[in-house]
Motif scaffolding. Structure first.
Motif, PDB file in Angstrom:
ATOM      1  N   ARG A  71     -13.649 -29.148  29.604  1.00  0.00           N
ATOM      2  CA  ARG A  71     -13.546 -29.912  30.849  1.00  0.00           C
ATOM      3  C   ARG A  71     -14.602 -29.392  31.801  1.00  0.00           C
ATOM      4  O   ARG A  71     -14.804 -28.207  31.962  1.00  0.00           O
ATOM      5  N   GLU A 125     -15.642 -19.034  42.141  1.00  0.00           N
ATOM      6  CA  GLU A 125     -14.323 -19.063  41.517  1.00  0.00           C
ATOM      7  C   GLU A 125     -13.460 -17.933  42.062  1.00  0.00           C
ATOM      8  O   GLU A 125     -12.266 -18.104  42.282  1.00  0.00           O
ATOM      9  N   ARG A 161     -12.150 -18.957  45.371  1.00  0.00           N
ATOM     10  CA  ARG A 161     -11.104 -19.965  45.240  1.00  0.00           C
ATOM     11  C   ARG A 161      -9.802 -19.319  44.771  1.00  0.00           C
ATOM     12  O   ARG A 161      -8.721 -19.645  45.248  1.00  0.00           O
ATOM     13  N   GLN A 162      -9.951 -18.368  43.845  1.00  0.00           N
ATOM     14  CA  GLN A 162      -8.756 -17.696  43.345  1.00  0.00           C
ATOM     15  C   GLN A 162      -8.062 -16.946  44.470  1.00  0.00           C
ATOM     16  O   GLN A 162      -6.844 -16.952  44.581  1.00  0.00           O
ATOM     17  N   LEU A 181      -6.203 -19.333  46.675  1.00  0.00           N
ATOM     18  CA  LEU A 181      -4.932 -19.793  46.117  1.00  0.00           C
ATOM     19  C   LEU A 181      -3.911 -18.666  46.075  1.00  0.00           C
ATOM     20  O   LEU A 181      -2.713 -18.907  46.232  1.00  0.00           O
ATOM     21  N   ALA A 182      -4.395 -17.430  45.908  1.00  0.00           N
ATOM     22  CA  ALA A 182      -3.466 -16.298  45.981  1.00  0.00           C
ATOM     23  C   ALA A 182      -2.881 -16.216  47.388  1.00  0.00           C
ATOM     24  O   ALA A 182      -1.686 -15.958  47.565  1.00  0.00           O
ATOM     25  N   LEU A 190       3.884 -28.334  50.556  1.00  0.00           N
ATOM     26  CA  LEU A 190       2.880 -27.264  50.581  1.00  0.00           C
ATOM     27  C   LEU A 190       2.498 -26.878  49.154  1.00  0.00           C
ATOM     28  O   LEU A 190       1.319 -26.710  48.832  1.00  0.00           O
ATOM     29  N   HIS A 191       3.510 -26.792  48.308  1.00  0.00           N
ATOM     30  CA  HIS A 191       3.259 -26.415  46.915  1.00  0.00           C
ATOM     31  C   HIS A 191       2.339 -27.434  46.237  1.00  0.00           C
ATOM     32  O   HIS A 191       1.348 -27.073  45.605  1.00  0.00           O
ATOM     33  N   LEU A 208      -1.256 -27.304  47.461  1.00  0.00           N
ATOM     34  CA  LEU A 208      -2.037 -26.214  46.865  1.00  0.00           C
ATOM     35  C   LEU A 208      -2.375 -26.520  45.409  1.00  0.00           C
ATOM     36  O   LEU A 208      -3.459 -26.183  44.937  1.00  0.00           O
ATOM     37  N   ASP A 209      -1.421 -27.157  44.709  1.00  0.00           N
ATOM     38  CA  ASP A 209      -1.708 -27.589  43.332  1.00  0.00           C
ATOM     39  C   ASP A 209      -2.892 -28.547  43.324  1.00  0.00           C
ATOM     40  O   ASP A 209      -3.794 -28.437  42.489  1.00  0.00           O
ATOM     41  N   ALA A 225      -5.973 -26.661  43.666  1.00  0.00           N
ATOM     42  CA  ALA A 225      -6.343 -25.954  42.431  1.00  0.00           C
ATOM     43  C   ALA A 225      -6.991 -26.919  41.444  1.00  0.00           C
ATOM     44  O   ALA A 225      -7.909 -26.562  40.723  1.00  0.00           O
ATOM     45  N   ARG A 226      -6.500 -28.173  41.424  1.00  0.00           N
ATOM     46  CA  ARG A 226      -7.014 -29.127  40.437  1.00  0.00           C
ATOM     47  C   ARG A 226      -8.078 -30.043  41.032  1.00  0.00           C
ATOM     48  O   ARG A 226      -8.623 -30.877  40.319  1.00  0.00           O
ATOM     49  N   GLN A 247      -6.719 -27.870  31.585  1.00  0.00           N
ATOM     50  CA  GLN A 247      -7.485 -26.984  30.724  1.00  0.00           C
ATOM     51  C   GLN A 247      -8.644 -26.374  31.504  1.00  0.00           C
ATOM     52  O   GLN A 247      -9.362 -27.082  32.215  1.00  0.00           O
ATOM     53  N   THR A 249      -8.469 -24.361  33.986  1.00  0.00           N
ATOM     54  CA  THR A 249      -8.048 -23.826  35.286  1.00  0.00           C
ATOM     55  C   THR A 249      -7.414 -22.464  35.072  1.00  0.00           C
ATOM     56  O   THR A 249      -6.696 -22.272  34.108  1.00  0.00           O
ATOM     57  N   ASN A 272      -4.185 -19.836  39.684  1.00  0.00           N
ATOM     58  CA  ASN A 272      -4.351 -20.885  40.687  1.00  0.00           C
ATOM     59  C   ASN A 272      -3.164 -21.827  40.731  1.00  0.00           C
ATOM     60  O   ASN A 272      -2.932 -22.483  41.738  1.00  0.00           O
ATOM     61  N   LEU A 273      -2.420 -21.890  39.627  1.00  0.00           N
ATOM     62  CA  LEU A 273      -1.255 -22.773  39.612  1.00  0.00           C
ATOM     63  C   LEU A 273       0.050 -21.993  39.762  1.00  0.00           C
ATOM     64  O   LEU A 273       0.981 -22.467  40.400  1.00  0.00           O
ATOM     65  N   ARG A 285       1.131 -19.378  41.703  1.00  0.00           N
ATOM     66  CA  ARG A 285       0.541 -18.618  42.799  1.00  0.00           C
ATOM     67  C   ARG A 285       1.457 -17.542  43.347  1.00  0.00           C
ATOM     68  O   ARG A 285       1.101 -16.849  44.279  1.00  0.00           O
ATOM     69  N   PHE A 305       0.708 -12.690  40.399  1.00  0.00           N
ATOM     70  CA  PHE A 305      -0.650 -12.199  40.629  1.00  0.00           C
ATOM     71  C   PHE A 305      -0.734 -10.706  40.334  1.00  0.00           C
ATOM     72  O   PHE A 305      -1.588 -10.252  39.583  1.00  0.00           O
TER      73      PHE A 305
END
Lengths: 248, 488
Positions: free
Chosen positions: A4, A21, A24-25, A28-29, A143-144, A147-148, A151-152, B139, B141, B145-146, B148, B153
């Protein structure tokens, strides 16, 4: 398995990708931490658990520290890499998102603080608590999902979630009306109901911030600014934009 | 087969060269004609080779195989056969893979295959339901990130996870579902993330614990009342049989009270979250003499020989009350479950990677089939004996929990007829060596450590001859006990 194409993975310099990345991580954390803050704030409020409330309020400094950290990293990457187009949008989107996330953290703390303050009031009325709980669950889910979507980088989901915000508003209005009837019936409940009203207000604000996150997702993914537009107009603009791109 | 093709080629060569040679002799230029014939043959071969190459280049499809003669035909056949074989193999492997994937799909637990950077490579259906991870869309990701939750973590970023290590989080799809998530590394940089729905399990556990805690609590008051009345009924004018009965009631009520107290302690150990702030530096060597004394008094006339060897230079970071109950129970356990006159050694010493408290006896030992279950509640290795000796059946369960709460583990080693060794091992991060400390170098503000440093001289002395003294003290104690019994 198909590869992808990640929007983050198209640079020749892989280190650049890594840096993006990594930020971004972190973002999201931070989102995960804020989600947990909201969860615990809500639990503390509904159970009247002042220990939990205190613990979560104390954790707010972590959220703030993460905001500063991500802010700094974004600044550094702008200075060093001088990103353009899509990369610039990603970084700007992240910069804006952390402000909103930090605010969500603050609003969540308001829930926790509401139980810490010394009060000799009787425990909450069940009906009030249920109303706030329902609103809280709705906002948590929003909110969840926001954030998803981040992430996508899922524009469809982002627009769908943004639509939820008006429903949260309606729910909040209904709750307010309910609170007003309580106050009218028995003025002695005023203080207690006002406390709950502020918590409901905080939840409603969190939904607003979640909507902002969704708008940034659209901005990052599509390059369209849909702030201060009705969602239908935004969708139409997006579709026109993508058709234009196809025509070219 | 190849030899047949070889003969065919040989005949072809002969069939071309022989007529050409003969004709050459007839017209008087055999060399030229032979050369021309060979050239023709070479050209034909080159043409066949070119057709073969072309066929291979377009993918060697069997329905478009060229009709080639001789050796070249054999080549085509051979390639086709190999292709057929590898196609069958591929089909078989694909079938196997599909079956495998279907199996993994059907797993009730969420399974996600992760790459070196924790990016999602594959996920099953349950992962979608429990974790909200979509196998195709997500795929590449990264899983953080999902998922969280900060706990995930920090779990993912812990190096060197133990085999049993896992983390409990609420499901991102439904906060009412409690998930137990663990990541298992395999292959080169691959990880398998398993998420199990443990809501029912947790609920059951909570119900059970609450039940035990509530029942014990409810039994406490009636027992106190029964015991109180029974003990106050000491009218000497009552007939002897009634007096005996009342004494039995009093004794049994005391026993039940002991069980209830142990159950309450146990459920507190289980229910209360471990509070790291409650831990302090405990000078274990100072605790032990008192416990040995108590155990000696428990032994009364059965004459156990208790000796103590405690290294006063080692301290433990733990909750003092929990250590008290763990070590005390362990030593009492040794007294209760060994025959009269058994020698019991209590040792507190350094060991590799930490410190250990050992309680050794030279009694009858424990049969191997009991060893794994001996720490269960109310498990009785010998159904008759321990009740007679007055145990509650909860002692070792208490020890196990209390030790585990303070970072240690209980190990039991025994051979029938050769005694038993109960050892509580504590890791080095929990252990402090007062010997390394001077009073000056002790961190300022840590009063406990400084205090214990000052106490070191005294307790070391105590440790050195503690055996003899404990014995002595124990005898005194049992003597006074006896006196008390004689005095009505």
């Amino acid at each position: 398995m198909t590869e992808r194409q990640s929007p983050f993975g198209r640079h020749i310099s892989t280190q650049y990708d890594e840096e993006l990345e990594a930020i971004r991580q972190k973002l999201l954390a931070m989102g995960g931490l804020v989600e947990r803050q909201l969860d615990e704030g809500l639990q503390a409020l509904l159970r009247g658990d002042s220990d939990l409330g205190e613990a979560m309020v104390r954790r707010d400094v972590d959220v703030n520290a993460m905001e500063v950290d991500i802010d700094e990293q974004c600044t550094r990457i702008i200075a060093r890499r001088q990103p353009a187009a899509g990369d610039l949008r990603i970084i700007l989107g992240m910069l804006k998102s952390i402000t909103d996330l930090e605010r969500v953290g603050d609003e969540a703390c308001k829930l926790g603080k509401a139980v810490i303050e010394p009060s000799v009031e009787p425990p909450l009325d069940r009906a009030i608590a249920q109303g706030v709980q329902r609103l809280g669950r709705h906002v948590q889910q929003m909110l969840h999902d926001a954030l998803d979507a981040f992430a996508r980088l899922d524009t469809e989901a982002a627009l769908r979630i943004a639509r939820e915000e008006s429903r949260v508003d309606e729910e909040y209005d209904a709750l307010t009306r309910q609170f007003v009837t309580y106050i009218m019936e028995d003025p002695r409940t005023i203080q207690r109901v006002l406390g709950m009203m502020w918590s409901g207000r905080a939840l409603e604000r969190i939904a607003d911030h979640a909507r902002n996150l969704c708008e940034y997702v659209v901005y990052v993914a599509e390059g369209q600014d849909i702030r201060h537009q009705s969602l239908d107009a935004a969708r139409a603009a997006l579709e026109a934009g993508s058709q234009g791109a196809r025509a070219e | 087969m190849s030899s047949r093709a070889w003969w065919v080629e040989l005949w072809r060569l002969l069939g071309v060269t022989l007529p050409a040679g003969l004709l050459g002799f007839a017209v008087g230029a055999p060399g030229w004609l032979l050369a021309a014939a060979l050239l023709l043959l070479l050209g034909w071969h080159a043409r066949q080779a070119a057709r073969l190459l072309q066929w291979l280049r377009v993918g060697a499809k069997s329905n478009r195989a060229p009709l080639l003669g001789g050796l070249w035909g054999e080549y085509v056949e051979d390639i086709e056969r190999r292709q057929e074989w590898s196609r069958q193999r591929r089909d078989r492997l694909e079938g196997m893979l599909e079956r495998f994937q279907r199996t993994a799909e059907a797993l009730p637990d969420g399974a996600v295959v992760l790459g070196p950077n924790h990016e999602i490579e594959w996920a099953n259906r349950a992962a979608r339901r429990l974790l909200g991870i979509d196998s195709t869309g997500d795929q590449g990701t990264r899983i953080q990130n999902l998922l969280r939750d900060p706990r995930v973590f920090s779990y993912l970023h812990t190096e060197d996870r133990g085999d049993d290590d896992s983390v409990d989080i609420p499901s991102p799809m439904n906060p009412r579902i409690e998930l137990n998530v663990r990541v298992i590394p395999y292959g080169e940089g691959q990880h398998l993330l398993m998420a199990r729905d443990v809501s029912n399990l947790r609920r059951l556990e909570t119900v059970r614990r609450d039940f035990v805690a509530n029942v014990s609590h409810e039994l406490r008051t009636p027992l106190t009342v029964i015991r109180g009345y029974a003990e106050s009924c000491t009218d000497e004018e009552l007939p002897e049989s009634v007096q005996d009965g009342i004494a039995a009631i009093s004794r049994q009520a005391a026993r039940m009270q002991a069980i209830v107290e142990d159950l309450l302690t146990l459920s507190r150990l289980e229910l209360d979250p471990v509070d790291p702030d409650a831990a302090e530096w405990v000078a274990v060597a100072d605790l032990l003499p008192g416990m040995v004394r108590d155990a000696q008094s428990l032994s009364v006339e059965r004459g156990h020989e208790l000796t103590l060897e405690a290294d006063a230079a080692i301290g433990l970071r733990a909750t003092a009350t929990e250590l008290n109950s763990a070590f005390g129970n362990l030593i009492n356990n040794a007294v209760q479950h060994t025959p009269a006159g058994t020698a019991i050694r209590v040792v507190w010493a350094r060991e590799r990677g930490g410190a250990v408290l050992r309680v050794e006896d030279d009694g009858e030992g424990i049969a191997p089939e009991h060893l794994p279950r001996i720490t269960e509640r109310f498990y009785r290795a010998d159904p008759g004996r321990s009740r007679a000796s007055g145990g509650t059946g909860l002692g070792l369960a208490l020890v196990k929990h209390a030790v585990a709460r303070n970072g240690g583990r209980l190990e039991i080693d025994s051979e029938p007829g050769e005694g038993a060794v109960f050892a509580c091992h504590f890791p080095s991060e929990r252990v402090i060596d007062f010997g390394d400390f001077d009073a000056e170098s002790a961190p300022a503000g840590d009063g406990a450590v400084a205090d214990q440093c000052r106490l070191r001289g005294a307790s070391a002395e105590q440790g050195a001859d503690a055996g003899g003294r404990a014995q002595e003290l124990g005898n005194q104690e049992s003597g006074s006990n006896r006196r008390r019994e004689q005095d009505p």
